[in-house]
Scaffold this active site. Structure first.
Site, short mmCIF file in Angstrom:
data_model
loop_
_atom_site.label_atom_id
_atom_site.label_comp_id
_atom_site.label_asym_id
_atom_site.label_seq_id
_atom_site.Cartn_x
_atom_site.Cartn_y
_atom_site.Cartn_z
NE ARG A 88 -38.79 18.15 12.26
CZ ARG A 88 -37.92 17.39 13.20
NH1 ARG A 88 -38.67 16.15 13.67
NH2 ARG A 88 -37.30 18.01 13.51
CD GLU B 10 -38.25 24.53 16.44
OE1 GLU B 10 -38.05 24.14 15.54
OE2 GLU B 10 -37.39 25.01 17.33
CE LYS C 59 -33.02 22.50 16.01
NZ LYS C 59 -33.97 22.40 15.14
#
Length: 219
Positions: free
Chosen positions: A52, A48, A135
């Site tokens: 960011r 993943e 998640k």
């Protein structure tokens, strides 16, 4: 819905097989290729890459060039980021919370999406949207394994990807839970390792995580 993006079974199968999902924050896209090689050498097949940093899309593009590596986009907060991630080669999307706009866009495009949940209310929202893999974030701060056990009791069809505070010390405990599909972690892709180009150490830590996962059964 775009039929050519119906990759759900492949994505879920790969995540269930790997059981460990490195959560990557890259500042320099030049590190993406050697990092992909290091993770593959350690035995992982899914990653993943988080949105960011400004390098995210290019890093996804580079890593997705490895045919044997399943690359997803993380920290996806807006619908336009879904489009950017898929254009770069991402095959699944992860968000830190349940964002209806992100979920809708993923479903429109037929890409698997794993929204973040932190409560029973969030899980109910995910189920209402037709999503059963979520998640759990931030896992340790929310109660860790004990909280997953509590949530899994009423939500028996839901599978969790706990992320946040997972490390070598508690990895096996998480993976032993029947409701856990895979875990997200950063220890094998820590910023200091990536900044220093310590690819051998990334491979070593990855191999250790893979070995732990192979010895720990969930559902």
């Amino acid at each position: 819905m775009a039929a050519d993006r119906q990759t759900g079974p492949d994505v879920l199968g790969t995540l269930a097989g790997s059981r460990v999902l490195p959560v990557i924050v890259l500042d320099d896209p030049a590190a993406a290729d050697p990092l992909a090689g290091a993770l593959l050498a350690g035995g992982l097949r899914a990653v993943e890459v988080t949105f960011r940093t400004a390098a995210a899309a290019e890093a996804i593009r580079v890593m997705a060039g490895h045919d044997d590596l399943l690359v997803g986009a993380g920290t996806v907060l807006r619908a336009d980021q879904v489009d950017e991630a898929l254009a770069a080669g991402a095959r699944f999307v992860v968000s830190p919370g349940f964002g209806p706009a992100v979920v809708r866009r993923c479903q429109e495009l037929g890409v698997p999406v794993f929204p973040g949940v932190s409560s029973a209310t969030d899980i109910q929202a995910a189920l209402d949207a037709g999503i059963e893999v979520v998640k759990f974030f931030p896992a340790e701060q929310l109660g860790g394994v004990a909280m997953i056990k509590a949530l899994a009791a009423p939500f028996r069809s839901v599978r969790f990807i706990p992320t946040g505070g997972v490390n070598t010390g508690n990895l096996a405990d998480y993976l032993a839970q029947p409701a856990v599909l895979a875990v997200g972690g950063t220890w094998m892709v820590a910023p200091d390792l990536l900044a220093a180009g310590r690819w051998d150490e990334v491979t070593r830590l990855t191999a250790e995580a893979v070995a732990t996962a192979s010895c720990t059964s969930g559902r």
